[in-house]
Structure formats: structure tokens, C-alpha cells
Design a protein around this motif. Structure first.
Motif, PDB file in Angstrom:
ATOM      1  N   GLY A 159       6.345  37.116   7.174  1.00 56.97           N
ATOM      2  CA  GLY A 159       7.239  37.907   6.320  1.00 56.97           C
ATOM      3  C   GLY A 159       7.318  37.402   4.903  1.00 56.97           C
ATOM      4  O   GLY A 159       8.126  37.887   4.115  1.00 56.97           O
ATOM      5  N   SER A 160       6.475  36.456   4.561  1.00 51.96           N
ATOM      6  CA  SER A 160       6.462  35.927   3.205  1.00 51.96           C
ATOM      7  C   SER A 160       5.013  35.740   2.750  1.00 51.96           C
ATOM      8  O   SER A 160       4.230  35.110   3.488  1.00 51.96           O
ATOM      9  N   PRO A 161       4.653  36.312   1.620  1.00 48.54           N
ATOM     10  CA  PRO A 161       5.475  37.100   0.705  1.00 48.54           C
ATOM     11  C   PRO A 161       5.804  38.474   1.303  1.00 48.54           C
ATOM     12  O   PRO A 161       5.142  38.923   2.227  1.00 48.54           O
ATOM     13  N   ARG A 162       6.837  39.077   0.730  1.00 47.01           N
ATOM     14  CA  ARG A 162       7.243  40.406   1.194  1.00 47.01           C
ATOM     15  C   ARG A 162       7.307  41.370   0.021  1.00 47.01           C
ATOM     16  O   ARG A 162       7.865  41.032  -1.026  1.00 47.01           O
ATOM     17  N   PRO A 218      -2.056  36.352   1.706  1.00 49.45           N
ATOM     18  CA  PRO A 218      -2.076  35.387   2.806  1.00 49.45           C
ATOM     19  C   PRO A 218      -1.564  35.955   4.139  1.00 49.45           C
ATOM     20  O   PRO A 218      -0.864  36.976   4.173  1.00 49.45           O
ATOM     21  N   HIS A 219      -1.919  35.251   5.188  1.00 48.62           N
ATOM     22  CA  HIS A 219      -1.379  35.500   6.533  1.00 48.62           C
ATOM     23  C   HIS A 219       0.151  35.595   6.449  1.00 48.62           C
ATOM     24  O   HIS A 219       0.786  34.783   5.779  1.00 48.62           O
ATOM     25  N   GLY A 220       0.703  36.593   7.093  1.00 47.18           N
ATOM     26  CA  GLY A 220       2.160  36.723   7.127  1.00 47.18           C
ATOM     27  C   GLY A 220       2.725  37.637   6.071  1.00 47.18           C
ATOM     28  O   GLY A 220       3.927  37.926   6.082  1.00 47.18           O
ATOM     29  N   THR A 221       1.867  38.129   5.156  1.00 44.89           N
ATOM     30  CA  THR A 221       2.349  39.058   4.117  1.00 44.89           C
ATOM     31  C   THR A 221       2.948  40.293   4.793  1.00 44.89           C
ATOM     32  O   THR A 221       2.371  40.852   5.728  1.00 44.89           O
ATOM     33  N   LEU A 222       4.103  40.705   4.287  1.00 48.23           N
ATOM     34  CA  LEU A 222       4.826  41.825   4.902  1.00 48.23           C
ATOM     35  C   LEU A 222       5.055  42.923   3.866  1.00 48.23           C
ATOM     36  O   LEU A 222       5.469  42.630   2.738  1.00 48.23           O
ATOM     37  N   VAL A 223       4.813  44.144   4.260  1.00 51.56           N
ATOM     38  CA  VAL A 223       5.168  45.295   3.429  1.00 51.56           C
ATOM     39  C   VAL A 223       6.193  46.111   4.198  1.00 51.56           C
ATOM     40  O   VAL A 223       5.976  46.434   5.372  1.00 51.56           O
ATOM     41  N   THR A 224       7.318  46.419   3.553  1.00 49.98           N
ATOM     42  CA  THR A 224       8.329  47.278   4.180  1.00 49.98           C
ATOM     43  C   THR A 224       8.612  48.442   3.240  1.00 49.98           C
ATOM     44  O   THR A 224       8.343  48.365   2.045  1.00 49.98           O
ATOM     45  N   ALA A 225       9.158  49.488   3.802  1.00 49.66           N
ATOM     46  CA  ALA A 225       9.507  50.647   2.971  1.00 49.66           C
ATOM     47  C   ALA A 225      10.744  51.321   3.539  1.00 49.66           C
ATOM     48  O   ALA A 225      10.991  51.289   4.751  1.00 49.66           O
ATOM     49  N   SER A 226      11.514  51.922   2.641  1.00 49.01           N
ATOM     50  CA  SER A 226      12.654  52.735   3.090  1.00 49.01           C
ATOM     51  C   SER A 226      12.162  54.094   3.547  1.00 49.01           C
ATOM     52  O   SER A 226      12.760  54.724   4.411  1.00 49.01           O
ATOM     53  N   ARG A 227      11.052  54.515   2.927  1.00 51.48           N
ATOM     54  CA  ARG A 227      10.557  55.850   3.240  1.00 51.48           C
ATOM     55  C   ARG A 227       9.051  55.896   3.070  1.00 51.48           C
ATOM     56  O   ARG A 227       8.527  55.278   2.143  1.00 51.48           O
ATOM     57  N   GLN A 228       8.381  56.594   3.957  1.00 51.20           N
ATOM     58  CA  GLN A 228       6.939  56.814   3.835  1.00 51.20           C
ATOM     59  C   GLN A 228       6.685  58.311   3.662  1.00 51.20           C
ATOM     60  O   GLN A 228       7.309  59.125   4.345  1.00 51.20           O
ATOM     61  N   THR A 229       5.748  58.625   2.782  1.00 47.87           N
ATOM     62  CA  THR A 229       5.411  60.038   2.600  1.00 47.87           C
ATOM     63  C   THR A 229       4.193  60.437   3.435  1.00 47.87           C
ATOM     64  O   THR A 229       3.934  61.620   3.620  1.00 47.87           O
ATOM     65  N   ALA A 230       3.446  59.435   3.912  1.00 45.12           N
ATOM     66  CA  ALA A 230       2.268  59.736   4.749  1.00 45.12           C
ATOM     67  C   ALA A 230       2.120  58.637   5.789  1.00 45.12           C
ATOM     68  O   ALA A 230       1.047  58.019   5.912  1.00 45.12           O
ATOM     69  N   GLY A 231       3.210  58.384   6.522  1.00 49.37           N
ATOM     70  CA  GLY A 231       3.177  57.351   7.568  1.00 49.37           C
ATOM     71  C   GLY A 231       2.141  57.724   8.619  1.00 49.37           C
ATOM     72  O   GLY A 231       2.066  58.880   9.042  1.00 49.37           O
ATOM     73  N   ARG A 232       1.364  56.747   9.005  1.00 51.56           N
ATOM     74  CA  ARG A 232       0.272  57.020   9.937  1.00 51.56           C
ATOM     75  C   ARG A 232       0.613  56.566  11.345  1.00 51.56           C
ATOM     76  O   ARG A 232       1.215  55.507  11.537  1.00 51.56           O
ATOM     77  N   GLY A 233       0.175  57.351  12.321  1.00 54.08           N
ATOM     78  CA  GLY A 233       0.311  56.959  13.714  1.00 54.08           C
ATOM     79  C   GLY A 233      -1.067  56.778  14.333  1.00 54.08           C
ATOM     80  O   GLY A 233      -2.094  56.927  13.653  1.00 54.08           O
ATOM     81  N   ARG A 234      -1.103  56.477  15.607  1.00 48.28           N
ATOM     82  CA  ARG A 234      -2.372  56.351  16.303  1.00 48.28           C
ATOM     83  C   ARG A 234      -2.976  57.731  16.515  1.00 48.28           C
ATOM     84  O   ARG A 234      -2.295  58.733  16.457  1.00 48.28           O
ATOM     85  N   GLN A 235      -4.276  57.747  16.766  1.00 49.97           N
ATOM     86  CA  GLN A 235      -4.996  58.988  17.087  1.00 49.97           C
ATOM     87  C   GLN A 235      -4.828  60.052  15.996  1.00 49.97           C
ATOM     88  O   GLN A 235      -4.714  61.240  16.303  1.00 49.97           O
ATOM     89  N   GLY A 236      -4.731  59.603  14.749  1.00 56.21           N
ATOM     90  CA  GLY A 236      -4.655  60.551  13.634  1.00 56.21           C
ATOM     91  C   GLY A 236      -3.307  61.244  13.481  1.00 56.21           C
ATOM     92  O   GLY A 236      -3.179  62.179  12.688  1.00 56.21           O
ATOM     93  N   ARG A 237      -2.313  60.802  14.249  1.00 57.93           N
ATOM     94  CA  ARG A 237      -0.994  61.437  14.128  1.00 57.93           C
ATOM     95  C   ARG A 237      -0.251  60.887  12.915  1.00 57.93           C
ATOM     96  O   ARG A 237      -0.655  59.908  12.301  1.00 57.93           O
TER      97      ARG A 237
END
Ligand code: BTN
Length: 229
Positions: A5-8, A30-49
Motif C-alpha cells: 500500500g505504499s506508495p499509494r 515498486p512492489h506494494g504500490t497501490l492505486v485507489t479510486a472513489s470512482r471508475q468510469t471504465a472499471g474492468r471485470g473478468r471475461q471482458g465484463r
């Protein structure tokens, strides 16, 4: 306190946290880098969802791991389920279900040849049932907490991820098996149908079919609703 979770990087709005984390990976983050968001406009799921959550109601995060473990998809599912709590089960490979409803989805993407992976997690912490689109109302679930629960949940999730991505494959498999939502259930997938028979040491789903035992490497499986007869 977890080393992950660092850097974030927190974004109020982005297309996909997985996309941002992949860019950072390519730039040498580096290992452990975290990206968070309050909102996604094109959040991706598995199988192209796609993955949709209203502004500030879902935990949306992507974690960059260098030298990821072999059973990462399963380890991530077990970590999320452990944070959700006792009733949570994992539907292979890593949907997290409570009372049969999906409360979290996990999208693992990466470049094995470059030895990194991004684990993208969407956890429905503070969604309300009416937040789901009509087509998901029967199958999606939420922890039903308030938005103030998102950050503490993220902290616990990072600790759980640290634990499970460094755990032995045997421990990950054992934890998965105690939370296996499919075990013994009738399932179908694009190529056939059968009865789920647990996961093998490589994390593949074993299935008993009329033709015999087989294993599924990847893809989507569906529970066949019981007819009650
Ligand atoms: C699935 O169940 O299909 C996986 C859903 C994964 C969604 C999360 S939300 C945060 C991260 N960013 C994305 O674009 N996707 C993952």
C-alpha cells in the motif's frame, strides 16, 4: 500494519485503477504500490465484463506485486473473504460470495515474463441494493456498511493480502478449500457441465463429468440452480 500500500495513489476519478497500476508497473513502480479510486468510469471485470460502483461506495483498488506467487488468484480471493468474515465463500477462482451473492470481484492482470502482476479488487462495502443495475439485483451483494468503512476495510485487506500472498501454497489451498463455494455443486461452463470437486495443487478447478474427471484452468463457471426436485 502491512508493507503493502505504499506508495499509494488515490484518484477521485479514473477509468480503471488496474489500468493506472499497470502503467505504474511499466514505469518501474515498486512492489506494494497501490492505486485507489472513489470512482471508475471504465472499471474492468473478468471475461471482458465491466465493474460498476457509485461514487465513494465501493472499495476500488489495484495493487502491484513484483514476483507474485503462483497461486495469486486464489490467495487474493482468500484474503478478501477473510476480511469480509465468516459467512464469505470463494467461488473459483476468486469471486467472493455472501449468501450466494457476489460482494467482491478480483481481476488479476500482469506480465509473467516481467514478473509482475496487478491485483484489482472491487469490494461492495457501502453499496445499497438499489445501486445495482436491474440485471445484477438477484446476484450482487453488499456489505451494507457506510462509506466511512471503506478506508478501515482497505487497511485490513492489505494486511490480509500480505499474509496470504506470502503464505505457502499448501496453506492457501487449505484456506481456499474451507471456503470453496462450488464444492460438490452442479456447475456449467462454456465447454460443458459437471460437479465441482475442489481445486488441485495448481489451483485448477477439478470437475466430475459423465465422461470422467477433468480440470479447468481458467474461465467462468456458473452454478446450476437446483430445481428442488
Ligand atoms: C470480476 O469479478 O469480474 C472482477 C472485478 C474487478 C473489479 C476491480 S475494481 C478495481 C480494479 N480496477 C478495475 O478496473 N477492475 C478492478
Amino acid at each position: 500494519m502491512s508493507g503493502l500500500g505504499s506508495p499509494r495513489l488515490h484518484l477521485r476519478r479514473t477509468d480503471s485503477t488496474n489500468e493506472r497500476a499497470r502503467e505504474l508497473a511499466a514505469l518501474g513502480a515498486p512492489h506494494g504500490t497501490l492505486v485507489t479510486a472513489s470512482r471508475q468510469t471504465a472499471g474492468r471485470g473478468r471475461q471482458g465484463r465491466s465493474w460498476v460502483a457509485p461514487d465513494g461506495r465501493g472499495l476500488l483498488c489495484s495493487l502491484l506485486l513484483r514476483d507474485p506467487p503462483r497461486l495469486l488468484p486464489l490467495a487474493a480471493g482468500v484474503a478478501v473473504a477473510s476480511v469480509v468474515g465468516v459467512p464469505a465463500l470463494v467461488k473459483w477462482p476468486n469471486d467472493v460470495l455472501v449468501d450466494g451473492r457476489k460482494v467482491a470481484g478480483i481481476l488479476v492482470e500482469g506480465r509473467p515474463q516481467e514478473r509482475w502482476a496487478v491485483v484489482g479488487i472491487g469490494l461492495n462495502v457501502a453499496l445499497q441494493p438499489e445501486d445495482f443495475p436491474p440485471e445484477l439485483r438477484e446476484t450482487a451483494g453488499t456489505l451494507g456498511q457506510g462509506p466511512e468503512a471503506i478506508e478501515p476495510t482497505l487497511e485490513r485487506l492489505l494486511e490480509a493480502l500480505e499474509h496470504w500472498i506470502t503464505a505457502s501454497p499448501e496453506d492457501v489451498l487449505e484456506a481456499f478449500r474451507t471456503r470453496d463455494a462450488l464444492l460438490g455443486r452442479a456447475i456449467r461452463w462454456a465447454g460443458g457441465e459437471g460437479r465441482a470437486a475442489g481445486v488441485d495443487p495448481e489451483g485448477r478447478l477439478m470437475v466430475q463429468t459423465r465422461q470422467g474427471r477433468m480440470t479447468l484452468e481458467a474461465g467462468e463457471v456458473h452454478l446450476v440452480p437446483s430445481t428442488g426436485t
